[in-house]
Motif scaffolding. Structure first.
Motif, short mmCIF file in Angstrom:
data_model
loop_
_atom_site.label_atom_id
_atom_site.label_comp_id
_atom_site.label_asym_id
_atom_site.label_seq_id
_atom_site.Cartn_x
_atom_site.Cartn_y
_atom_site.Cartn_z
N ILE A 1 0.81 -1.12 0.21
CA ILE A 1 0.03 -0.21 0.10
C ILE A 1 0.93 1.18 -0.08
CG2 ILE A 1 -2.09 1.32 1.26
CD1 ILE A 1 -2.46 -1.71 -0.02
N ARG A 2 0.47 1.96 -0.81
CA ARG A 2 1.33 3.38 -0.86
C ARG A 2 0.39 4.56 -0.67
NH1 ARG A 2 5.10 3.52 -6.41
NH2 ARG A 2 6.66 2.35 -5.48
N ALA A 3 0.73 5.64 -0.04
CA ALA A 3 0.24 6.94 0.09
C ALA A 3 0.05 7.45 -1.16
CB ALA A 3 0.81 7.82 1.14
N VAL A 4 -1.24 8.24 -1.58
CA VAL A 4 -1.15 8.90 -2.91
C VAL A 4 -1.39 10.32 -2.55
CG1 VAL A 4 -1.83 7.09 -4.29
CG2 VAL A 4 -3.77 8.51 -2.89
N SER A 5 -1.26 10.94 -1.22
CA SER A 5 -1.61 12.25 -1.22
C SER A 5 -0.58 12.69 0.20
CB SER A 5 -2.89 12.73 -0.60
OG SER A 5 -3.37 11.88 0.55
N GLU A 6 -0.68 13.69 0.72
CA GLU A 6 -0.02 14.15 1.91
C GLU A 6 -0.80 13.60 3.24
OE1 GLU A 6 3.07 16.95 3.73
OE2 GLU A 6 2.83 16.20 1.79
N ILE A 7 -0.17 12.99 3.91
CA ILE A 7 -1.05 12.39 5.04
C ILE A 7 -0.26 12.80 6.44
CG2 ILE A 7 -1.75 10.35 6.49
CD1 ILE A 7 -1.65 8.79 3.83
N LYS A 8 -0.92 13.47 7.59
CA LYS A 8 -0.35 14.18 8.50
C LYS A 8 -0.51 12.98 9.77
CE LYS A 8 1.32 18.37 7.21
NZ LYS A 8 2.65 18.49 7.08
N SER A 9 0.42 13.25 10.58
CA SER A 9 0.38 12.39 11.84
C SER A 9 -1.12 12.72 12.64
CB SER A 9 1.35 12.50 12.66
OG SER A 9 1.43 11.93 14.25
N GLY A 10 -1.77 11.52 12.89
CA GLY A 10 -3.13 11.70 13.44
C GLY A 10 -4.18 11.55 12.61
N ASP A 11 -3.94 11.94 11.14
CA ASP A 11 -5.01 11.76 10.21
C ASP A 11 -5.84 10.45 10.03
OD1 ASP A 11 -4.71 14.33 9.60
OD2 ASP A 11 -3.78 14.00 7.45
N GLU A 12 -7.02 10.37 10.06
CA GLU A 12 -7.51 9.15 9.81
C GLU A 12 -7.44 8.84 8.41
OE1 GLU A 12 -11.72 6.65 9.99
OE2 GLU A 12 -11.77 8.90 10.74
N ILE A 13 -6.85 7.55 7.94
CA ILE A 13 -6.50 7.17 6.74
C ILE A 13 -8.08 6.84 5.85
CG2 ILE A 13 -5.31 5.77 5.16
CD1 ILE A 13 -3.23 5.43 7.49
N THR A 14 -8.24 7.51 4.83
CA THR A 14 -9.47 7.19 3.87
C THR A 14 -8.92 6.54 2.64
OG1 THR A 14 -9.33 9.39 3.00
CG2 THR A 14 -10.65 9.01 5.03
N LYS A 15 -9.76 6.12 2.19
CA LYS A 15 -9.43 5.25 0.65
C LYS A 15 -8.83 5.94 -0.38
CE LYS A 15 -14.11 5.35 -1.20
NZ LYS A 15 -15.42 4.40 -1.55
N ASP A 16 -9.26 7.30 -0.33
CA ASP A 16 -8.55 8.39 -1.26
C ASP A 16 -7.24 8.70 -0.97
OD1 ASP A 16 -10.02 9.68 0.81
OD2 ASP A 16 -9.61 11.53 -0.35
N MET A 17 -6.68 8.35 0.37
CA MET A 17 -5.33 8.67 0.62
C MET A 17 -4.25 7.65 0.29
SD MET A 17 -5.86 10.09 4.45
CE MET A 17 -6.91 11.65 4.72
N VAL A 18 -4.90 6.45 -0.12
CA VAL A 18 -3.63 5.22 -0.53
C VAL A 18 -4.21 4.61 -1.73
CG1 VAL A 18 -3.05 5.15 1.98
CG2 VAL A 18 -5.13 3.98 1.23
#
Length: 203
Positions: A1-18
């Motif tokens: 799995i790879r990130a496809v956007s900027e993800i900040k510490s504490g963010d809930e990960i949604t399907k559009d982020m990875v």
């Protein structure tokens, strides 16, 4: 799995982020996650940028942000802020929530010695704050009003008393010890807890 956007510490990960990507076993980093279901709905334990692999130590079941601590303080641990009398004293404004720092005290207790008090060897940063009270991580620009003027640390009662004394009568320098996955940060905090716990075996 790879990130496809900027993800900040504490963010809930949604399907559009990875997203899922295909790669050979030989090129896979250690602890890489290969199932989207294991990531969606979890929380980022550290910042991730577009293209970063999502590893096991980069996610958490619970949000890890400073407000979590403020809501959960129970009297055993406290939040205490110390003033940064100059930009350099707080690692040039680079400290962020979750960092492990050591507190350096010049002329400690008027001894003329610069020391890291054993009680303050490993402390956790809750927030770094500007003069207006805004978390540094939430501001943009580098004008004077956006520079950190205080840092809030997680401390027990004894640590709080020492920090209050240093705040009143001394100068506090902060040195960054560790920034990274939560499991390793906890090891530093446990080591500090051991230092703060009196050895009563020979009492």
């Amino acid at each position: 799995i790879r990130a496809v956007s900027e993800i900040k510490s504490g963010d809930e990960i949604t399907k559009d982020m990875v997203k899922e990507v295909n790669m050979t076993v030989a090129n896979q980093p250690d602890n890489i996650i290969s199932d989207l279901k294991s990531v969606i709905g979890k929380y980022a334990a550290m910042d991730m940028t577009n293209g970063d692999y999502v590893l096991e130590n980069k996610i958490s079941d619970t949000p890890y942000v400073e407000n979590t601590y403020f809501a959960g303080l129970d009297g055993n641990m406290r939040a205490i802020s110390v003033t940064l009398k100059s930009f350099a004293l707080g690692v040039s404004g680079k400290l962020k929530s979750g960092d492990i720092v050591s507190v350096i005290a010049p002329d400690y207790m008027e001894t003329g010695m610069t020391v890291i008090p054993p009680e303050l060897q490993y402390m956790e940063v809750i927030a770094s704050t500007t003069k207006s009270g805004t978390d540094v991580e939430d501001v943009t620009g580098e004008d004077e009003d956006n520079l950190p003027s205080s840092v809030t640390l997680l401390a027990d009662e004894k640590q709080s008393r020492i920090l209050a004394e240093l705040e009143k009568n001394g100068t506090i320098h902060l040195s960054l010890v560790y920034r990274g996955d939560r499991a390793t940060a906890e090891k530093f905090l446990m080591a500090q807890k051991d230092l703060n716990t009196p050895n009563t075996e020979n009492a």
